[in-house]
Design an enzyme around this catalytic site. Structure first.
Site, PDB file in Angstrom:
ATOM      1  N   HIS A   1      -7.325  -3.606   0.094  1.00 18.56           N
ATOM      2  CA  HIS A   1      -6.200  -2.565   0.115  1.00 18.56           C
ATOM      3  C   HIS A   1      -5.778  -2.686   1.752  1.00 18.56           C
ATOM      4  CE1 HIS A   1      -7.509  -1.316  -3.906  1.00 18.56           C
ATOM      5  NE2 HIS A   1      -8.558  -1.067  -3.576  1.00 18.56           N
TER       6      HIS A   1
ATOM      7  N   GLU B   1       0.792  -1.315  -0.027  1.00 14.71           N
ATOM      8  CA  GLU B   1      -0.027  -0.066   0.118  1.00 14.71           C
ATOM      9  C   GLU B   1       0.898   1.134  -0.014  1.00 14.71           C
ATOM     10  OE1 GLU B   1      -3.204  -0.492  -0.752  1.00 14.71           O
ATOM     11  OE2 GLU B   1      -2.929  -2.717  -0.148  1.00 14.71           O
TER      12      GLU B   1
END
Length: 193
Positions: free
Chosen positions: A166, A15
């Site tokens: 995510h 990320e």
């Protein structure tokens, strides 16, 4: 003579800092989480996991968009080590136990982001040139040209996304589930052929 097969698939999901308004250009994005799993090529089980937040330096304040997308908080990154220390911890986890691995990710984004951050922070790139793009392999497995997002691929296989989408560690686990499915289905077809 064929090269010796690697024992592990090192599946990584990153990320990074991001924005929806152009305030963080692509070339200034920085890794804020490394999520990784070691998928054993013999057992198709995850033998070990690694998760590390990283403190960004180019854009130290996370955008609202980034926090909402990743669920990573400002406090998570403020308390985290900077890139060079995080990479040292990552490599301490990989080596010497899992030095016989192939670096894999969903697409080429993670590989490119590692290369960009290593260059910016003057840290040697930690992987060999070999990289498996599981996103591309998934399309080839299905025999289609369409490129699937990781969540779309799980959905296509009738599988549920586990954890938070995510988030590096959760996405790495989900990618491992997809890869295990693809590889074991292929092996089963070969056995029954």
């Amino acid at each position: 003579m064929q090269p010796k097969q690697k024992s592990y698939f090192l599946i990584v999901d990153l990320e990074a800092t991001c924005s929806d308004d152009g305030s963080i250009p692509r070339q200034e994005m920085e890794i804020i989480e490394i999520g990784a799993v070691m998928l054993n090529r013999k057992t198709w089980e995850i033998d070990s996991e690694f998760q590390q937040f990283i403190q960004p330096v180019r854009h130290p304040r996370l955008t609202k968009f980034c926090t909402e997308l990743t669920s990573i908080s400002q406090q998570d990154v403020d308390q985290a080590p900077q890139f060079s220390e995080a990479m040292s911890r990552f490599q301490d986890w990989i080596y010497p136990l899992f030095n016989n691995h192939i670096f894999c990710s969903w697409g080429n984004y993670d590989k490119n982001q590692f290369m960009q951050d290593c260059q910016f922070h003057n840290v040697p790139y930690p992987f060999s040139s070999q990289h498996i793009n599981i996103k591309q392999e998934f399309s080839e497995y299905l025999g289609v040209s369409k490129k699937f997002g990781m969540a779309q691929a799980l959905n296509h296989l009738g599988m549920e996304l586990i954890g938070t989408h995510h988030r590096g560690i959760d996405d790495a686990r989900n990618i491992a589930i997809i890869y295990k499915y693809m590889k074991t289905q292929k092996l089963n077809k070969l056995k029954n052929f």
